[in-house]
Motif scaffolding. Sequence first.
Motif, short mmCIF file in Angstrom:
data_model
loop_
_atom_site.label_atom_id
_atom_site.label_comp_id
_atom_site.label_asym_id
_atom_site.label_seq_id
_atom_site.Cartn_x
_atom_site.Cartn_y
_atom_site.Cartn_z
N GLU A 137 42.00 54.10 39.44
CA GLU A 137 41.31 52.84 39.24
C GLU A 137 40.15 53.03 38.26
N LEU A 138 40.01 52.09 37.33
CA LEU A 138 39.01 52.14 36.28
C LEU A 138 38.02 50.98 36.45
N PRO A 139 36.83 51.10 35.89
CA PRO A 139 35.87 50.00 35.99
C PRO A 139 36.42 48.72 35.35
N ALA A 140 36.18 47.61 35.98
CA ALA A 140 36.69 46.33 35.50
C ALA A 140 35.54 45.42 35.09
N VAL A 141 35.85 44.40 34.30
CA VAL A 141 34.85 43.44 33.87
C VAL A 141 35.52 42.07 33.79
N PHE A 142 34.93 41.08 34.46
CA PHE A 142 35.60 39.79 34.62
C PHE A 142 34.93 38.64 33.88
N GLU A 143 33.72 38.84 33.36
CA GLU A 143 33.01 37.78 32.67
C GLU A 143 32.66 38.24 31.25
N VAL A 144 32.74 37.32 30.28
CA VAL A 144 32.48 37.70 28.90
C VAL A 144 31.03 38.16 28.72
#
Length: 770
Positions: A132-139
């Motif tokens: 699992e890798l770091p995620a980003v959900f907002e611009v």
Amino acid sequence: MEKGLSVVGKDVPKIEAVGKATGTLRYTSDIFFPNMLYAKILRSPYAHARVKRIDTSKAQKLQGVKSVLTFKDVPQEPYGLDDLGDPANAIRDKHILEETARYVGDRIAVVAANDIETCQKALEMIDVEYEELPAVFEVGEALKSGAPRVHDYYVMGGRRIEPRNNIATVTTHGEGDVEKGFRDSEYIFEGEYRTSSPQQVPLERTVVVCRPEADGRLSVWSTNQSIHGLRYTICNLLGLPFSKVRANRIFIGGAFGSYIHTRFDEPMCALLALKTRLPVKLQLSRAEVFTSARRYPAILKVKMGFKRDGTLVSQKYDVTYDIGGYDVLGAWVVSATTGWTYSMYRSLHFSYEGRGVYTTTPPPCAFRGFGNPQANFAIESAMDQVAEELGVDPIDLRLKNYRRKGDLVLAQGPQVKHYIESCEVEYLLRKGAEIIGWAGRDGVKRAGKIRRGIGMARGWHASSCSGFEPSGIADTGGAFIKVNDDSTVSLVTALADAGQGELTALAQIAAETLGVGVDDVIVSDADTDNAPYDAVTHASRGIYVGGGAVKLAAEDAKKSLLDWAGKILEASPEDLELKDRRVFVKGAPSKSVSIAQVAASARINNWGTIVGKSSYAASGFAPHFTVKFIEVEVNTETGQVRVVRAICGADVGQPISPMGVEGQLHGGLAQGIGFALMENVSFDDSGNTTNTDFLNYKLLTAMEVPEKVEVFLAPSRESTGPFGAKGIGESALNDVATAVVNAIAHATGVRFRELPVTAEKVLKALRERA
């Protein structure tokens, strides 16, 4: 409106109406073949993860399983969607199956088996170990320094490019000096607007069927708006000659832009069919459809400078789009928004900067309007507020500044240029105001529990992707016409029909040109073997470009028809005219011959077959214009907003089918109200889509559509369009949401800058205001 028309401009039933009513019309979902396999996709449970290990051995041994593919079994070079533009400009950042997942639901493996149940069992037997890798959900988070990188690189024009701060693409355009324009202005407006990400919600779920043929070719049926684009992408991706794939046109059960591109599913299904040498059907579940397509959400920063009399001096737009885990059409929507912002209102100074930003969410794609509804929400909301603050009527402010006949406009990018020829914006604004009672709108009830308000907005869209200079966007259309011995006409076109009645309108154009009835036109089955190239059913170009191609092909056939009729009637072709399935000598109505007789004589005398062909590119994009006047009721105790009345006006040139235009406006109204008040695909903190069914995704129903809807069309003619026609599909939607939100502001005194304007937001804003 053109005079003397017998078929064009008349309401006729859709050619597929009986088939739809009786359930006999065939869609891709209805296709079955002996020994057909079914396919299902294994999807990532993580928003961002790398596959460390994948073991498919147990799944492959399961009885009934015919093939299992992973990222190891597909082409390793990244690809981009380049069938409509220069391949050197395509962002190549995706594979058929991925080793690194970039959203929950990303494609990890695919199984083909004898039935769906076996497919599902096989998916459960595939053993995957993820890192699992770091995620980003907002611009906003994705743009920060040190944010997780969604892509380490992508390929464009043979070069590896590393996106900085997850920015995949940037478009800029400017005229004049905006900062000087602001210094010269007497009133400055600034605002930030945010739009939501609704799903297209086509009734027919995404589906593709691929069948290997005995001659080594592959036949494909799909919910796809471009058979030629479908063939192009499959062949390029799998390394096949174009001659080895035949893509078939078939009716689509709704699209709204979600199928203008070839998705991951089609090449995946094609690869399975080629490997197993058996027909394969891959159909997404409704939950998968919800995670495979949606509108691009945007953040739009607007700055406008005006003189005190309302003259617009300077405009500056800064736009950020969330393009999700992959660039599907993100670079194009960023570029297109240049045109949508530039072409609404005149000003000496203009500046646009747009960017597309990667996040670890499902990638959006085209949705009716393609960035225009987002831009419209910002521009028309701002214009309404400016009018209020300057003490100017909102209609007068628009009339002072709108781009009109003779003005330069841009469309799907700064390179797509056109000078407006036909424009009835003033008629639309004044007529709509008259119908809704605009002059007395402040007399509606705006106090108490239930408050009423009236708002408006205007919009526009292009009718193609062509400009007066090369645009770098494929936009040609083509058609074949054949006149038969019984006066019927066979028409071949690659244009897809997704329920909008496009093929019926094309039949009307052919019938009008050849002097027959629309029932005499047979719209033949089409595929990439027999149909000339047509780019795609998108960009509101079906009538303007596709219809233009049909008219040219019919006129080509008409030449032979009149030449050979002249031999029979002993008259010059210039002295002949077509009407009621006959060829008449002008001024001598008793001297005529039937089209059937001409066709039969041509065959018997070996003159040939009456045929026509065309390959056509429009000389521009012929903007079509709309206006919406909306009346709402706002319940101040619950926050609920109800649209009670809508006036929809449009300048479409000569309508080919007035009923069809009205249907487009009704449909755009419904989608626009949903965009304004309720629709949005949402995610939890882990990136899971939380509303993947009709219980949790709030979709407008018949209960929310206003009972009072009035449509009117401006008297207009576009000389560059077939019989004077322009498009309508997208502008039917573009200005709806803004008109609704402006009506809410009129009712409550509260201006909302974020969509959707839900009941919860309304109630919260009213309490804060109180």
